[in-house]
Scaffold this active site. Structure first.
Site, PDB file in Angstrom:
ATOM      1  CE  LYS A 123       0.772   1.863   3.338  1.00 44.33           C
ATOM      2  NZ  LYS A 123       2.035   2.354   3.973  1.00 44.33           N
TER       3      LYS A 123
ATOM      4  CE1 TYR B  93      -1.983  -0.052   7.420  1.00 43.40           C
ATOM      5  CE2 TYR B  93      -0.628   1.909   7.179  1.00 43.40           C
ATOM      6  CZ  TYR B  93      -0.780   0.533   7.090  1.00 43.40           C
ATOM      7  OH  TYR B  93       0.270  -0.241   6.673  1.00 43.40           O
TER       8      TYR B  93
HETATM    9  P1  NAD Z   1      12.473   1.681   2.301  1.00 47.67           P
HETATM   10  O1  NAD Z   1      13.012   3.010   1.897  1.00 47.67           O
HETATM   11  O2  NAD Z   1      12.935   1.103   3.588  1.00 47.67           O
HETATM   12  O3  NAD Z   1      12.737   0.611   1.161  1.00 47.67           O
HETATM   13  C1  NAD Z   1      12.517   0.898  -0.198  1.00 47.67           C
HETATM   14  C2  NAD Z   1      13.280  -0.090  -1.053  1.00 47.67           C
HETATM   15  O4  NAD Z   1      13.083   0.257  -2.419  1.00 47.67           O
HETATM   16  C3  NAD Z   1      14.785  -0.054  -0.797  1.00 47.67           C
HETATM   17  O5  NAD Z   1      15.290  -1.358  -0.803  1.00 47.67           O
HETATM   18  C4  NAD Z   1      15.327   0.716  -1.977  1.00 47.67           C
HETATM   19  O6  NAD Z   1      16.647   0.365  -2.308  1.00 47.67           O
HETATM   20  C5  NAD Z   1      14.364   0.292  -3.077  1.00 47.67           C
HETATM   21  N1  NAD Z   1      14.314   1.232  -4.192  1.00 47.67           N
HETATM   22  C6  NAD Z   1      14.279   0.873  -5.474  1.00 47.67           C
HETATM   23  N2  NAD Z   1      14.302   1.944  -6.273  1.00 47.67           N
HETATM   24  C7  NAD Z   1      14.348   3.015  -5.476  1.00 47.67           C
HETATM   25  C8  NAD Z   1      14.384   4.419  -5.722  1.00 47.67           C
HETATM   26  N3  NAD Z   1      14.372   4.938  -6.957  1.00 47.67           N
HETATM   27  N4  NAD Z   1      14.412   5.237  -4.666  1.00 47.67           N
HETATM   28  C9  NAD Z   1      14.389   4.757  -3.417  1.00 47.67           C
HETATM   29  N5  NAD Z   1      14.372   3.421  -3.126  1.00 47.67           N
HETATM   30  C10 NAD Z   1      14.344   2.567  -4.149  1.00 47.67           C
HETATM   31  O7  NAD Z   1      10.878   1.814   2.294  1.00 47.67           O
HETATM   32  P2  NAD Z   1       9.839   0.850   3.006  1.00 47.67           P
HETATM   33  O8  NAD Z   1       9.447   1.438   4.309  1.00 47.67           O
HETATM   34  O9  NAD Z   1      10.312  -0.536   2.975  1.00 47.67           O
HETATM   35  O10 NAD Z   1       8.565   1.032   2.029  1.00 47.67           O
HETATM   36  C11 NAD Z   1       8.459   0.321   0.798  1.00 47.67           C
HETATM   37  C12 NAD Z   1       6.968   0.146   0.477  1.00 47.67           C
HETATM   38  O11 NAD Z   1       6.350  -0.590   1.510  1.00 47.67           O
HETATM   39  C13 NAD Z   1       6.185   1.451   0.348  1.00 47.67           C
HETATM   40  O12 NAD Z   1       5.223   1.338  -0.654  1.00 47.67           O
HETATM   41  C14 NAD Z   1       5.490   1.579   1.703  1.00 47.67           C
HETATM   42  O13 NAD Z   1       4.277   2.305   1.657  1.00 47.67           O
HETATM   43  C15 NAD Z   1       5.233   0.134   2.056  1.00 47.67           C
HETATM   44  N6  NAD Z   1       5.173  -0.126   3.502  1.00 47.67           N
HETATM   45  C16 NAD Z   1       4.116  -0.825   3.985  1.00 47.67           C
HETATM   46  C17 NAD Z   1       4.029  -1.086   5.330  1.00 47.67           C
HETATM   47  C18 NAD Z   1       2.870  -1.878   5.883  1.00 47.67           C
HETATM   48  O14 NAD Z   1       2.719  -1.936   7.099  1.00 47.67           O
HETATM   49  N7  NAD Z   1       2.069  -2.519   5.041  1.00 47.67           N
HETATM   50  C19 NAD Z   1       5.030  -0.636   6.188  1.00 47.67           C
HETATM   51  C20 NAD Z   1       6.094   0.062   5.670  1.00 47.67           C
HETATM   52  C21 NAD Z   1       6.166   0.321   4.314  1.00 47.67           C
END
Ligand code: NAD
Length: 384
Positions: free
Chosen positions: A140, A237
């Protein structure tokens, strides 16, 4: 932001996953006999795409799950590939980068790709996964525009693969209970909802630092990659909970952007936003989200009583009560529950329920668009 800030919020408020909860009742899908019966059939083989903070939580969920395996990864960072390969004992042939990813089509050992990259990149990876003939779960918010969501749904339909959105709370017992209380009108018609999820995200950082919004770690501040601020990340949420407690779709919204206290970081995306949703029954939901203050609560006022949670929408553990009694449910691994729920159905070749599909993700993006439009124009926006 979601992970880091959630951690600091949990630490600040002294809540840990080990907090003891007395279990008085379990929803029917979690009866002890079902829980104890181990599944021994074929597992769904998942490749995680994007190895950031949330992917690590998902990996823990996969390892704990009954119905799936962590079989592969897709990453742009060679050092992460090496680390994950060792940690999860992954074969080299199941490790892809963003360039050679489409070759996954030939790999029979991967059944499903779980997309966990920044929001603005979901569309591209979902469509590539669908074209490779793989089922897809994407995090999401589903995408950053309605058009992107529609293209993702079409690509999955055209390639006859299933598409799910990572709505972990749809499998969480406390949330299943508030959904039941609202939809079955246990306390009569719900008239008013007050919901909020926000984290004071940057309180430990120096606010005078120049922030590079092209830095990969700052993608949530970059409008192109995030699609927006905390509304996309956390406010979703509140929209979800309001929708599933009422079992209705909002018909109109009003909204107000909050004060921008950190003008350096929040130059492209909002720091805070408050909004109101009107539903066909006449119910109203008043919601807020922010990167400038902490809030994690849900309250529903119905004709003959009320129910509420706080913490409500984070990783929990959740705490709540109705106007009659405490709400006490087991603390579960939310990612495991979500993965098992989705993967079991895919393994059985059954369609996913509507509330977890791309159609559901699209509905949220339509509401989010309307909220931004309402905040920008100061007008009530009708959702068609
Ligand atoms: P994060 O920044 O920790 O991770 C993002 C990942 O994407 C990294 O591994 C990064 O290297 C990669 N990536 C690939 N191309 C990229 C670019 N151009 N710029 C930046 N990063 C790039 O983020 P996250 O917190 O893991 O979030 C990722 C997704 O998960 C988002 O869509 C977020 O909304 C979702 N999320 C959902 C929940 C949940 O509870 N369902 C919780 C956290 C995050």
């Amino acid at each position: 932001m979601e992970n880091i800030s959630r951690r600091s919020f949990v630490n600040k408020f002294g809540l840990g996953v080990g907090a003891s909860i007395v279990v008085t009742s379990l929803p029917s899908f979690m009866t002890m006999t079902e829980e104890e019966k181990p599944y021994t059939g074929k597992k769904l083989n998942i490749a995680l795409c994007g190895l950031g903070n949330y992917a690590s939580m998902l990996a823990d969920g996969i390892v704990a799950s009954q119905y799936c395996n962590l079989a592969g990864i897709i990453t742009g960072t060679p050092s992460k590939a090496e680390k994950w390969k060792k940690q999860y004992n992954l074969p080299e042939k199941n490790i892809y980068n963003y360039q050679n990813f489409d070759e996954i089509k030939k790999n029979k050992d991967i059944d499903l790709v779980y997309v966990v990259v920044p929001n603005g990149l979901h569309k591209d990876f979902v469509i590539r996964s669908a074209k490779a003939g793989k089922h897809v779960i994407t995090e999401k918010p589903m995408a950053v525009t309605v058009k992107d969501c529609e293209e993702m749904i079409k690509a999955c339909n055209d390639n006859k693969v299933q598409l799910a959105i990572g709505y972990r709370l749809h499998y969480e017992p406390t949330h299943l209970e508030i959904k039941r209380l609202g939809q079955q009108k246990v306390f009569g018609q719900v008239r008013f909802i007050d919901a909020g999820l926000g984290y004071k995200t940057y309180d430990t950082l120096d606010k005078t630092t120049i922030v590079d919004k092209n830095d990969r770690n700052e993608w949530r501040l970059n409008k192109k990659l995030s699609g927006g601020g905390p509304l996309m990340d956390l406010g979703i949420y509140c929209i979800q909970a309001s929708r599933y407690v009422l079992g209705e779709e909002p018909i109109a919204v009003t909204a107000q952007f909050g004060t921008v206290n950190d003008k350096i970081r929040f130059s492209e995306t909002e720091e805070s936003i408050t909004w109101q949703m009107e539903f066909p029954s006449g119910a109203v939901a008043n919601c807020s989200t922010s990167c400038g203050f902490n809030i994690d609560r849900f309250y529903a006022a119905a004709d003959e009583g009320s129910f509420e949670l706080s913490p409500a929408l984070s990783y929990g553990p959740f705490k709540g009560k109705t106007s009659e009694k405490e709400l006490q449910f087991p603390v579960i691994n939310q990612q495991k529950a979500q993965l098992d729920g989705i993967c079991q159905l895919i393994l059985e070749n059954k369609p996913l329920p509507n509330h977890i599909t791309g159609e559901e993700g699209l509905k949220d993006i339509k509401v989010i668009n309307a909220i931004y439009k309402a905040a920008e124009t100061g007008k009530k926006i009708v959702i068609s």
